[in-house]
Scaffold this motif. Sequence first.
Motif, short mmCIF file in Angstrom:
data_model
loop_
_atom_site.label_atom_id
_atom_site.label_comp_id
_atom_site.label_asym_id
_atom_site.label_seq_id
_atom_site.Cartn_x
_atom_site.Cartn_y
_atom_site.Cartn_z
N ASP A 1 10.24 -31.21 6.26
CA ASP A 1 11.38 -32.10 6.52
C ASP A 1 11.94 -32.66 5.21
O ASP A 1 13.15 -32.71 5.01
CB ASP A 1 10.98 -33.25 7.45
CG ASP A 1 10.89 -32.81 8.89
OD1 ASP A 1 11.19 -31.63 9.19
OD2 ASP A 1 10.54 -33.66 9.73
N GLY A 2 11.05 -33.06 4.34
CA GLY A 2 11.49 -33.58 3.04
C GLY A 2 12.20 -32.51 2.22
O GLY A 2 13.22 -32.79 1.56
N TYR A 3 11.70 -31.29 2.28
CA TYR A 3 12.32 -30.19 1.55
C TYR A 3 13.73 -29.93 2.09
O TYR A 3 14.69 -29.80 1.34
CB TYR A 3 11.46 -28.93 1.67
CG TYR A 3 11.99 -27.77 0.87
CD1 TYR A 3 11.58 -27.57 -0.44
CD2 TYR A 3 12.92 -26.88 1.40
CE1 TYR A 3 12.07 -26.52 -1.20
CE2 TYR A 3 13.43 -25.84 0.66
CZ TYR A 3 13.00 -25.65 -0.63
OH TYR A 3 13.50 -24.62 -1.38
N VAL A 4 13.85 -29.86 3.42
CA VAL A 4 15.15 -29.58 4.03
C VAL A 4 16.12 -30.74 3.77
O VAL A 4 17.29 -30.53 3.48
CB VAL A 4 15.01 -29.30 5.54
CG1 VAL A 4 16.37 -29.12 6.19
CG2 VAL A 4 14.16 -28.05 5.76
N ARG A 5 15.62 -31.97 3.87
CA ARG A 5 16.51 -33.12 3.58
C ARG A 5 17.01 -33.08 2.14
O ARG A 5 18.16 -33.37 1.87
CB ARG A 5 15.77 -34.42 3.87
CG ARG A 5 15.67 -34.71 5.34
CD ARG A 5 15.15 -36.12 5.59
NE ARG A 5 15.11 -36.37 7.01
CZ ARG A 5 14.01 -36.37 7.75
NH1 ARG A 5 12.84 -36.13 7.19
NH2 ARG A 5 14.08 -36.61 9.04
N ARG A 6 16.12 -32.73 1.22
CA ARG A 6 16.54 -32.63 -0.18
C ARG A 6 17.57 -31.51 -0.32
O ARG A 6 18.56 -31.65 -1.04
CB ARG A 6 15.32 -32.38 -1.06
CG ARG A 6 15.60 -32.12 -2.53
CD ARG A 6 16.46 -33.12 -3.25
NE ARG A 6 16.08 -34.48 -3.09
CZ ARG A 6 16.88 -35.50 -3.39
NH1 ARG A 6 18.09 -35.30 -3.86
NH2 ARG A 6 16.49 -36.74 -3.22
N ALA A 7 17.38 -30.42 0.38
CA ALA A 7 18.35 -29.31 0.36
C ALA A 7 19.69 -29.77 0.95
O ALA A 7 20.76 -29.41 0.44
CB ALA A 7 17.81 -28.10 1.12
#
Length: 184
Positions: free
Chosen positions: A75-81
């Motif tokens: 989730d953190g990775y996708v939010r950063r993306a």
Amino acid sequence: MTTPVCTGASRAVAATAGHRRYVSFSSYVRARGPVLLRTARSLTANPSDAEDLLQTALTKTYVAWERIEDHRALDGYVRRALVNTRTSQWRKRKVDEFACEELPEREAPPAPDPAEQQSLHDAMWRAVLKLPDRQRAMVVLRYYEDLSEAQTAEVLGVSVGTVKSAVSRALGKLREDPELHPVR
């Protein structure tokens, strides 16, 4: 002598790995898609733009799926993306200008002709010079020197009421001056 390589077997192994990656990614998107869409909507004003933004971020995530070590932090990775993609879109945004038949800006009122302004100024002074001395002094102090009624009364040594009545009569005479009638 070279050893023959079985290309069919390596393709099958690669296809199986790709399928596992796809299945893992698609189950993640099904589970977390609505939450991520809300995040995308908070980054854009338009719901359609939010869906496009999420799709772009998920595409980047899918490409990097094998490199992501901790799938609990997806989730953190996708939010950063999402944030990075939105920032990139914002920076690349072009401001297009389109020619149209009607200008969106209102036209400014035409500037007054300097010759007409000077003519009005001269007519006003001629009208002021026709006033009695005391009224002229009060009009000049009140409107040309921008003094208050109290200041004008103090300068001329009269009461405030005298200034008010004299200025009122002077303005009445100026309103009736025939040279100033075309101005109205």
